[in-house]
Each structure stands twice: as C-alpha cells, then as structure tokens.
Design a protein around this motif. Structure first.
Motif, mmCIF file in Angstrom:
data_model
loop_
_atom_site.group_PDB
_atom_site.id
_atom_site.type_symbol
_atom_site.label_atom_id
_atom_site.label_comp_id
_atom_site.label_asym_id
_atom_site.label_seq_id
_atom_site.Cartn_x
_atom_site.Cartn_y
_atom_site.Cartn_z
ATOM 1 N N UNK A 286 -95.322 -6.973 53.358
ATOM 2 C CA UNK A 286 -95.356 -5.968 52.297
ATOM 3 C C UNK A 286 -95.822 -6.515 50.957
ATOM 4 N N UNK A 287 -95.707 -7.732 50.600
ATOM 5 C CA UNK A 287 -96.273 -8.348 49.401
ATOM 6 C C UNK A 287 -96.419 -7.350 48.256
ATOM 7 N N UNK A 288 -97.609 -7.214 47.607
ATOM 8 C CA UNK A 288 -97.811 -6.278 46.515
ATOM 9 C C UNK A 288 -98.558 -5.037 46.956
ATOM 10 N N UNK B 226 -98.912 -16.306 46.683
ATOM 11 C CA UNK B 226 -100.010 -15.624 47.385
ATOM 12 C C UNK B 226 -100.142 -14.167 46.936
ATOM 13 N N UNK B 227 -100.173 -13.978 45.620
ATOM 14 C CA UNK B 227 -100.341 -12.639 45.058
ATOM 15 C C UNK B 227 -101.796 -12.188 45.053
ATOM 16 N N UNK B 228 -102.736 -13.110 45.267
ATOM 17 C CA UNK B 228 -104.158 -12.742 45.221
ATOM 18 C C UNK B 228 -104.881 -13.169 46.501
ATOM 19 N N UNK B 229 -104.466 -12.641 47.654
ATOM 20 C CA UNK B 229 -105.156 -12.972 48.906
ATOM 21 C C UNK B 229 -106.542 -12.342 48.953
ATOM 22 N N UNK C 183 -96.599 -5.370 40.608
ATOM 23 C CA UNK C 183 -95.241 -5.782 40.931
ATOM 24 C C UNK C 183 -95.153 -6.331 42.344
ATOM 25 N N UNK C 184 -94.240 -7.269 42.536
ATOM 26 C CA UNK C 184 -94.034 -7.870 43.858
ATOM 27 C C UNK C 184 -92.544 -7.774 44.197
ATOM 28 N N UNK C 185 -92.182 -6.796 45.017
ATOM 29 C CA UNK C 185 -90.763 -6.504 45.246
ATOM 30 C C UNK C 185 -90.008 -7.592 45.984
ATOM 31 N N UNK D 112 -91.215 -13.419 40.871
ATOM 32 C CA UNK D 112 -92.161 -13.203 39.786
ATOM 33 C C UNK D 112 -93.015 -11.973 40.071
ATOM 34 N N UNK D 113 -93.746 -11.540 39.046
ATOM 35 C CA UNK D 113 -94.731 -10.474 39.184
ATOM 36 C C UNK D 113 -96.074 -10.970 38.680
ATOM 37 N N UNK D 114 -97.117 -10.271 39.067
ATOM 38 C CA UNK D 114 -98.451 -10.564 38.569
ATOM 39 C C UNK D 114 -98.631 -9.829 37.245
#
Length: 713
Positions: free
Chosen positions: A83-85, A117-120, A257-259, A263-265
């Motif tokens: 589920x990531x962002x 890994x917020x920017x795959x 947001x990253x639930x 942290x968040x982007x």
C-alpha cells in the motif's frame, strides 16, 4: 563520478553511437517504411503463455480515475500491491516485491532514492500516459532486464504517430478529467500531438490530488493524501529504417502521505530524458537506448504526523540514474531468432539530514546517512529462440552482470553526548571498514512451448535470477532509536540496519503454464516453485517500545510456491443483450524462511475475483466480486498483523461515442470495512492517536463513486 567510471560510461555511449551509425553501411538495401501510426514492430519473442498484457479497452477502463500506474495491474493473477503511498504503491509478483521486481518505463529503469522507497519507478509515470503494461513473471527472458528475481513489469507509453503520405500536418490529442469520492480526489490530463510524415512532437501532462481516503467505517485514514504533476515532451523522427525519438519531462510531487511509514514525502522533483533508436535492417532489428534521471527528494512530517512548523525532522536525498544499452535481433532460417545485447546502468546517491535548530538530538552537525553512494552495473546477454519442430518453440537465454557498490564515510548528528552515542559508535565502525563490494551475477532462462493443438498450449521451464542488494540494504548504518527507524521500506514501521557484507539473492525458479482456448472460452493455469539462496530477510537486533523491533538485513534461504489461474467464457451473444462474458482469476502463494521456519513477510492470502461483463453498442458494463481469504500466515519477526477475510463488490460502466468516452464506477459498493492484507501497519493513525495502544493494520478504502471523462480531438 570517478575518472574510471566516467571513462567506462563514455566508452559505452560511444560504442552504442558508433554501432548505430556503422550498421547502415553494412546492411542490405532499406526495406519499406514501417507503418506510420507506430514505431518499428517489436522484436519477435518466444510465445509466453505465462505473460499478461494490459492494453486497449481493459486498460482504458482501469485507467479511469486512477492516479497510481501500478494500481492498473491490481487483479491480475499472481500480482499484488504494497500500500505504500497514494501514487507510489510497490508491486508484488508471486510473493516477491519491491526491488525484486524490475519495473521499466519504455525500457528505462529507475532507482528508489529514498530509505522508505517513496519514489519507486512506477511513481514516475501517470496512468494517463500508459499505453500498455506487460507482466512477465518468473520465466521472463533475460533480454527483458536483469537485477531482479521476480520478473519484469514493462510499462509502455504511447508511441509517436506520424501523418500518412499526402496528409500534411496532423494535429490530434485528448483532454480528460476524473473524480473519486472516497478521497475527494480530482485529476486532469491532456495530450496534444503535431505530426508530419517524418517529424512528430507530442506534449503530455497530468495532475492528480487527493485527501485522506475514508475507510468502510466512514473515518479518514491518516497520511493517505497526495498531489502529483507529470509532464513529458516527445520529439520523434521517422527515418527510412525506423524511428529516432527523444522524450524528456518532469514529475513533481509537492506532498504525499505514507500511512505505513514514520515519515512523509514533502517534495519529490524528478527530471528525465530518454533517447531511443529503433530500426529495421536487411539482417534484422537494432535498438539503441540511453536514459538519464535526476531526483531531489525531501521527507518530513505532514500535518497528520505533527507537521514541520517547529522544524520537524528534515531528510533529504539526491540521486542520479544514467543508463545505455544496445540490442540486436537476427531472424533465423527455422523461424526463430537470435538476440544479443549489452548495457550499463549507474546510480549515485547522497542522503543527508540537516540539523534542526534548538534540538539537542538532531544537531549540531548534518547527519550523513549515505555519502557518495554508488551502484554500477554492466552486463551482456544473449538469447536463442528456435522452432525444432512444428509444434515446439524453445527459448534459451543467458545474462552476465558485474555489479559494484560503494559508499563514502558518514557522520552522526554529533560525535559526543549520550543521545548520539549509539550512532557515533556505529559511524566510527562503518568508516573504519572497507565498504566497496563487487558481485558477478549470472541469469539463465530455459523454457519450451508445446502447442498440443490449436486449443492447448503448454509452457514450462527453469530460470535462475540474481539481484544485488540495494544501497540502503548494504549501507544504512544508524543504530540509534531514531536513525535506524528511518530505513524501512516494508511498511511495518520497524527499524532496519544495513550490512555491507550482504550477498546477492539467487533464485531458482521452476514454472509451468497451461493455456486452453476455444469456442469462446479460455483458461490459463500456472504453477511455480522458487528456491532463493541468500534471500534478503532480517534478524532481530533489539526489541523497541510499543512492540516495534530493530532488525538487520540478513541473508537466509527461502522457498516460495503457488498457483495462478485466469479464465473467461462467453455466456451469451444476442442482438437484445449484446455480448456477455464471465471472468475469473485466482492467486495463491506461500513463502517460508527456511533458516527460521517463519512465514515470509507480506504473502498474499488466497484471492479470487469473479466478473460479469456485458458489451452492447456504445456501452460496456462490468460487475466484479473480489474475495480475499484470511491472512493468518504472517511474519512473526516483524510482528506482521493478521487480517480477516472480506468480500468487495464493484460496478463499472463505460460509454463511448466518436471522440467522447465516459466511465462511471462504484467501488466497494456495500461500503465494507476491511484491512488490506498487504497494507502494512496504519502508522499515520497510530501517530495521530498519540503513539499509544496497539498498532493496527491499514484499513482499505470504503465506498467510492468515480467518474472520468475523456474527449479526443
């Protein structure tokens, strides 16, 4: 970039250019021009009954209202999503996820330059630009790419179009808009193309924004909001032999947001350029590619996690990808083909955390998480496709890659003081050791396809696949309570420490796929078994507060096995009711850490999707039921939460007339409350509740009314 590496990259690029320019002099006279509406036809490939391809009406229906390109593959057999962002979900193929799956955009790879890994790769192309998605699991050909053990997801954007002879300059395009009620989400997209007989210029743009989505219980799920912009400009030239194209663009996320993360982007800004030459010669096909991407990434807290008015916890990373490749395909007399290629890819990473004014823990120095991180791959590959008998096709491929990784010396926020003692000790130990590593990786694919009859095809084979650890798996060094918690791309909110001595993962796959088709019916069933040597799992270093743990990435032996199935059958075809088709997919996977006996993390529970599709005139209507079993095979090491079984009902309808298309849908029709089995933990909700109580699994979205309109011109 060091001098030897710069020289090697320059030599490779020069070699690609020289080969592309010298081949015409050796080739036979030019063949006829390729069709004007597309680039050169794709290279011939061995039949792949285990492969899924999304395109046309199916993709258009899924694209309506979507903001995340990887969400388009949801529901395909053997495929799942972390589920990531909101625009950055991580694909899972037959139990293997994230970096173990190679995702490409028009053949170009990208690196996730973020410890969470917020920017795959999938986050760098909006669904509006996607023209086709190919999913090649387990037995993917070596030509599709290396440095993966799960398979390849190849995303293809729209090819350049050219005007027909005598047509003059052709202007065409489309505009679109969408709404999704569950998150108050809105989106817009546009495309305009100017095409002559030889030159084509296309501009594409998309924008998507959403608030926190609502669960089936009617409450907002924290840290699920996002906003993203995507732009691309393509210039193409149709030559006598093929197409030369240059695509460049920018993708910008002001927040996401990253639930499941701490942290968040708070900003991600990426520029890219892809240069490609595809051509047909008398001897065969030639493809030359070069790509570049820069990423500037920032993390901090959005409002749900406390915001950053007082400074928060800023974390910055900067990355660069540079790649080049050359491939050739030659047809053989027996109807098969031979393909060869060479390629190189380099990723550079700096990851640092500025000091926070007034903080005794986060200062006075800059914390260097990764300094001068480098991951360099060079490889060669070859494939031979043959037809030894009328009903048989065989495919053999081998790929060799040399991979080097390294990172420079690091520093904590402070070298003295009790609050930074663990990090100071870890930094000294990290700086004192040799950090450069070199891996020699070998991939093999051997498969055969037997056409027993016009209605039955069987594919079976073996593949060896290898993946070198990423830079965070090897070089994340922090041991403090806060610093180690910042490396975590599993969605479990636990803390992770890297290990420079990690070995590459080596997977040995056996798989078979049976396809039966005829008289309006089709059924595809795949079975697979995978043994993974040096699978990168983790071992526990310490228990932390509130049930979290600190882990170190570690090599273990793992085993996975499962079954996928997909079928469709026409049930009616009448003038009054149009054409009716029932569809079904099934996915089942199990995975085990053979060293500890623990279940592997995030194994998808038994999942079945049943659908009924009616097409009549301008209308296409779909009713779909998704049945997901209880997830009780969980990873004890990470305290992975169990999730209950659930059933969802979705209704979709599409109407097209001339240049206008309208899509409406109701997802989760009965507003069912459920938890996502691959969602990880709901850390955003946990943080908003004051970080007290038991942490819960991430809830899924509730009922959503969706609308999408597209107008072509």
């Amino acid at each position: 970039m060091s001098t030897p590496v710069r020289a090697r990259a320059a030599a490779l690029l020069a070699g690609v250019a020289a080969a592309a320019l010298s081949v015409p002099a050796l080739a036979q006279p030019a063949a006829e021009l390729p069709p004007v509406e597309a680039a050169v036809a794709a290279e011939p490939q061995a039949p792949a009954t285990g492969q899924s391809t999304l395109a046309g009406e199916v993709l258009a229906r899924r694209r309506a209202g979507a903001a995340d390109s990887m969400s388009l593959i949801a529901g395909e057999p053997g495929v799942g999503l972390y589920a990531n962002g909101g625009v950055s979900s991580l694909p899972v193929v037959r139990g293997l996820a994230d970096d173990r799956v190679l995702v490409t955009i028009d053949g170009a790879e990208s690196t996730a330059f973020c410890p969470n890994h917020m920017n795959p790769t999938g986050s760098y192309v909006s669904p509006a630009r996607v023209d086709e998605i190919s999913i090649q699991p387990t037995l993917s050909p070596v030509s599709a790419g290396g440095d993966n053990i799960a398979g390849v997801i190849a995303v293809t954007t729209r090819p350049p179009a050219f005007a027909a002879e005598g047509e003059g300059v052709k202007v065409e395009g489309e505009v679109g808009a969408s709404l999704r009620s569950v998150a108050d989400a809105v989106g817009a997209s546009g495309r305009v193309s100017l095409a002559g007989e030889r030159l084509s210029l296309t501009y594409e743009a998309a924008w998507n924004r959403a608030d926190n989505y609502k669960s089936g219980e009617g409450r907002r799920v924290r840290s699920t909001l996002y906003e993203a912009y995507d732009q691309a400009l393509t210039l193409a030239w149709l030559t006598d032999r093929g197409v030369l194209s240059l695509k460049a663009g920018r993708q910008f996320q002001p927040y996401q947001g990253f639930p499941t993360q701490r942290m968040d982007l708070t900003e991600n800004d990426s520029l890219f350029a892809d240069l490609r030459y595809e051509a047909s010669y008398g001897w065969g096909e030639l493809t030359a590619k070069a790509s570049w991407r820069s990423v500037d990434h920032e993390m901090n807290f959005l409002a749900d996690k406390g915001g950053s008015a007082a400074g928060g916890m800023p974390m910055l990373s900067q990355g660069r990808d540079l790649a080049a490749s050359l491939a050739a395909a030659v047809p053989l007399k027996d109807g098969g083909s031979a393909r060869v290629g060479l390629e190189a890819h380099r990723a550079d990473l700096d990851d640092w955390w500025p000091p926070v004014a007034g903080s005794m823990m986060m200062g006075p120095q800059t914390y260097w998480n990764v300094t001068d991180g480098r991951r360099e791959r060079t490889g060669v590959w070859g494939e031979w496709e043959a037809r030894p008998a009328e009903r048989w096709t065989t495919h053999l491929g081998a790929r060799y890659e040399h991979v080097e990784t390294d990172a420079g010396p690091v520093q904590p926020y402070a070298w003295t003081g009790m609050m930074n003692m663990a990090d100071a000790m870890a930094a000294r130990a990290f700086n004192a050791r040799d950090r450069g590593r070199a891996d020699d990786n070998l991939d093999l694919t051997a498969k055969a396809v037997w056409r027993a009859s016009q209605a039955a095809t069987l594919e079976f084979g073996y593949a060896r696949k290898t993946r070198t650890p990423n830079l965070y798996e090897r070089y994340a060094w922090g041991r403090g309570a806060m610093s180690s918690a910042m490396t975590s791309f599993a969605g479990d909110a636990n803390s992770y420490v890297g290990d420079p001595d990690l070995k590459p993962e080596v997977a040995h796959h056996l798989a078979a796929t049976l396809n039966l088709a005829g008289e309006g019916r089709e059924l595809t069933v795949s079975v697979y078994r995978s043994q993974v040597e040096d699978f990168i799992d983790a071992v526990k270093l310490a228990d932390l507060a509130n049930g979290f743990v600190r882990l170190r990435f570690a090599n273990v032996d793992a085993e996975l096995y499962g079954l996928d199935a997909k079928g469709a059958a026409q049930v009616w075809d009448t003038p009054g009711f149009g054409r009716g088709v029932v569809t079904a997919t099934l996915s089942y996977v199990q995975g085990e850490n053979r060293d500890s006996g623990d279940d592997l993390y995030h194994m998808t529970p038994l999942t079945v999707r049943l659908g009924l599709e009616q097409a009549k005139g301008r209308w296409t209507n779909v009713a779909e039921v998704e049945l997901v079993g209880e997830k009780d095979a969980v990873n004890a090491l990470r305290h992975e939460p169990q999730t209950a079984a659930y059933a969802l009902m979705n209704l979709r309808s599409s109407w097209t007339t001339g240049r206008l298309r309208a899509d409406v849908a109701v997802e989760n029709l009965f507003d069912t409350a459920y938890d996502l089995p691959l969602g990880g933990v709901s850390y955003g909700d946990y943080r908003a509740a004051g970080s007290t109580g038991a942490i819960q699994p991430l809830p899924g979205p509730g009922r959503s009314f969706n609308l999408a309109l597209t107008l072509a011109f």
